[in-house]
Scaffold this active site. Structure first.
Site, mmCIF file in Angstrom:
data_model
loop_
_atom_site.group_PDB
_atom_site.id
_atom_site.type_symbol
_atom_site.label_atom_id
_atom_site.label_comp_id
_atom_site.label_asym_id
_atom_site.label_seq_id
_atom_site.Cartn_x
_atom_site.Cartn_y
_atom_site.Cartn_z
ATOM 1 N N PHE A 35 0.849 -1.199 0.000
ATOM 2 C CA PHE A 35 0.000 0.000 0.000
ATOM 3 C C PHE A 35 0.886 1.251 0.000
ATOM 4 C CE2 PHE A 35 -2.630 3.025 2.762
ATOM 5 C CZ PHE A 35 -3.132 3.679 1.649
ATOM 6 N N THR A 36 1.773 1.340 0.972
ATOM 7 C CA THR A 36 2.683 2.501 0.997
ATOM 8 C C THR A 36 4.143 2.088 0.828
ATOM 9 O OG1 THR A 36 2.623 2.352 3.411
ATOM 10 C CG2 THR A 36 1.215 4.011 2.387
ATOM 11 N N TYR A 144 -5.917 6.159 13.107
ATOM 12 C CA TYR A 144 -4.543 5.719 13.363
ATOM 13 C C TYR A 144 -4.296 5.609 14.871
ATOM 14 C CZ TYR A 144 0.616 5.780 12.982
ATOM 15 O OH TYR A 144 1.961 5.482 13.055
ATOM 16 N N THR A 174 10.176 9.493 12.964
ATOM 17 C CA THR A 174 11.416 8.898 12.460
ATOM 18 C C THR A 174 11.587 9.261 10.988
ATOM 19 O OG1 THR A 174 11.148 7.112 14.050
ATOM 20 C CG2 THR A 174 12.624 6.690 12.203
HETATM 21 P P1 NAD Z 1 5.401 2.943 5.732
HETATM 22 O O1 NAD Z 1 4.072 3.420 5.268
HETATM 23 O O2 NAD Z 1 6.597 3.264 4.897
HETATM 24 O O3 NAD Z 1 5.401 1.378 5.994
HETATM 25 C C1 NAD Z 1 4.264 0.641 6.310
HETATM 26 C C2 NAD Z 1 4.288 -0.637 5.488
HETATM 27 O O4 NAD Z 1 3.144 -1.432 5.817
HETATM 28 C C3 NAD Z 1 4.218 -0.386 3.976
HETATM 29 O O5 NAD Z 1 5.180 -1.141 3.312
HETATM 30 C C4 NAD Z 1 2.798 -0.811 3.610
HETATM 31 O O6 NAD Z 1 2.680 -1.219 2.279
HETATM 32 C C5 NAD Z 1 2.553 -1.917 4.613
HETATM 33 N N1 NAD Z 1 1.123 -2.140 4.890
HETATM 34 C C6 NAD Z 1 0.162 -1.212 5.147
HETATM 35 N N2 NAD Z 1 -1.025 -1.815 5.352
HETATM 36 C C7 NAD Z 1 -0.800 -3.160 5.229
HETATM 37 C C8 NAD Z 1 -1.641 -4.310 5.321
HETATM 38 N N3 NAD Z 1 -2.954 -4.197 5.574
HETATM 39 N N4 NAD Z 1 -1.081 -5.521 5.134
HETATM 40 C C9 NAD Z 1 0.240 -5.657 4.848
HETATM 41 N N5 NAD Z 1 1.081 -4.602 4.741
HETATM 42 C C10 NAD Z 1 0.563 -3.360 4.934
HETATM 43 O O7 NAD Z 1 5.590 3.537 7.197
HETATM 44 P P2 NAD Z 1 6.828 3.476 8.201
HETATM 45 O O8 NAD Z 1 7.189 4.871 8.509
HETATM 46 O O9 NAD Z 1 7.860 2.540 7.697
HETATM 47 O O10 NAD Z 1 6.111 2.869 9.487
HETATM 48 C C11 NAD Z 1 6.242 1.503 9.862
HETATM 49 C C12 NAD Z 1 5.530 1.265 11.183
HETATM 50 O O11 NAD Z 1 6.069 2.110 12.194
HETATM 51 C C13 NAD Z 1 4.024 1.569 11.124
HETATM 52 O O12 NAD Z 1 3.337 0.604 11.895
HETATM 53 C C14 NAD Z 1 3.905 2.917 11.781
HETATM 54 O O13 NAD Z 1 2.661 3.105 12.389
HETATM 55 C C15 NAD Z 1 5.027 2.862 12.806
HETATM 56 N N6 NAD Z 1 5.502 4.208 13.160
HETATM 57 C C16 NAD Z 1 6.229 4.972 12.285
HETATM 58 C C17 NAD Z 1 6.638 6.248 12.644
HETATM 59 C C18 NAD Z 1 7.457 7.124 11.720
HETATM 60 O O14 NAD Z 1 7.778 8.246 12.100
HETATM 61 N N7 NAD Z 1 7.842 6.682 10.542
HETATM 62 C C19 NAD Z 1 6.294 6.755 13.893
HETATM 63 C C20 NAD Z 1 5.525 5.958 14.744
HETATM 64 C C21 NAD Z 1 5.158 4.691 14.384
#
Ligand code: NAD
Ligand code: UDP
Length: 312
Positions: A35-36, A144, A174
């Site tokens: 998705f992302t 969220y 992050t």
């Molecule tokens: P991101 O969007 O780059 O990564 C999320 C990944 O999950 C993507 O590859 C997406 O395709 C996949 N995904 C989404 N829905 C899905 C589903 N239903 N089934 C399978 N895959 C699915 O975001 P990120 O920044 O890498 O974040 C990763 C995790 O860390 C997330 O859970 C996010 O909530 C958490 N997080 C991130 C931050 C930040 O600042 N980046 C802060 C707090 C928490």
């Protein structure tokens, strides 16, 4: 060698985590629905015989035998998680249920990527793990925030009720290479705008604060939490306590990119937290962890990544 499942492994943070786990000599299964995330993020790992890629959605059950599960699947940027709010809730809640059920059956240790968003727009500063938060349950960010809060509750209860080895890490903002250039988060937005000499979009007056953690520091913390004794379940904050206003960040990015961009003020999005800074006392004490990469150093690495991506 351990066999490890990383959900959301083709995303920004997940791709760095997969890389680190392979470097430690583990076998890694990366599960993602793209998705992302994208194959591009993990393309350099595809030739590694210990790396396996699975297209799957965590809202559906998944069967595998592994020793550890890192549950990261969930869109993280406000634009993406608000795009289909109901799906975001399903991903957090059904995803947690499916992965916890899997962990229970195979006796794996499971780590949940939770978020500083569980603190909402905090009334306590900095935020310790003991703070319950200040979240609007019907606001635009609730799909969220509440999804992640429900996932935390599921983790705690699978641990108490079923003895599943669970871990919760609360991640603060992050940044780093492989952030999606159009996902609307502030660091990627400002760098991309600055490299293109476009106006930097400050939402509100730019006095709101955030603490920015470089992705390598986060991956180290995740690794330590997962591999610290079963009795350490968290939640534990991970973030960089350095606190900056959005205006300060914009000025820093313009200076570091030697950009001719100007600043433009746009309306502040609904429920945008005014301030955010982690209290990392617990991580320091339990894990001996603290971030090593300063904002300047991390921005240099991220700017050079986006320069390459944009051909600038
Ligand atoms: P991101 O969007 O780059 O990564 C999320 C990944 O999950 C993507 O590859 C997406 O395709 C996949 N995904 C989404 N829905 C899905 C589903 N239903 N089934 C399978 N895959 C699915 O975001 P990120 O920044 O890498 O974040 C990763 C995790 O860390 C997330 O859970 C996010 O909530 C958490 N997080 C991130 C931050 C930040 O600042 N980046 C802060 C707090 C928490
Ligand atoms: N922000 C901004 N300009 C942008 C993108 C974001 O001023 O182009 C602000 C946003 O309103 C928030 C802060 O930067 O106050 C951090 O936003 P981000 O989406 O990166 O993360 P979060 O709000 O989830 O902490």
């Amino acid at each position: 060698m351990k066999k490890i499942l990383v959900t959301g492994g083709a995303g920004f943070i997940g791709s760095h985590l997969c890389e680190r786990l392979l470097n430690e000599g583990n076998e890694v299964v990366c599960l993602d629905n793209y998705f992302t995330g994208s194959k591009q993020n993990i393309i350099h790992l595809l030739n590694n015989p210990y790396f396996e890629l699975v297209r799957h959605d965590v809202t559906m059950p998944f069967f595998i035998e592994v020793d550890q599960i890192y549950n990261l699947a969930c869109p993280a940027s406000p634009i993406h998680y608000q795009h289909n709010a109901i799906k975001t809730i399903k991903t957090s809640v059904l995803g947690a249920i499916n992965m916890l059920g899997l962990a229970k059956r195979i006796h794996a240790t499971i780590l949940q990527a939770s978020t500083s968003e569980v603190y909402g727009d905090p009334e306590i500063h900095p935020q310790p793990e003991s703070y319950w938060g200040h979240v609007n349950p019907i606001g635009v960010r609730s799909c969220y925030d509440e999804g992640k809060r429900c996932a935390e509750s599921l983790f705690v209860n699978y641990n108490k009720q079923n003895g599943v080895k669970t871990k919760i890490i609360r991640i603060f903002n992050t940044y780093g290479p492989r952030m999606h250039p159009n996902d609307g988060r502030v660091v990627s937005n400002f760098i991309v705008q600055a490299l293109q000499n476009k106006d930097l979009t400050i939402y509100g007056d730019g006095s709101q604060t955030r603490s920015f953690q470089y992705v390598d520091d986060l991956v180290e913390a995740m690794y330590l939490v997962m591999n610290t004794g079963d009795d350490f379940t968290g939640p534990v904050n991970t973030g960089n306590p350095g606190e900056f206003t959005i205006l300060e960040l914009a000025e820093k990015v313009i200076k570091m990119t030697k950009s001719s961009s100007k600043l433009v003020n746009l309306p502040l999005p609904q429920d945008d937290p005014i301030q955010r800074k982690p209290d990392i006392t617990l991580a320091r004490k339990k894990l001996g962890w603290e971030p090593k990469i300063s904002l300047d150093e991390g921005l240099e690495k991220t700017i050079s990544y986006f320069r390459n991506q944009l051909g600038k």
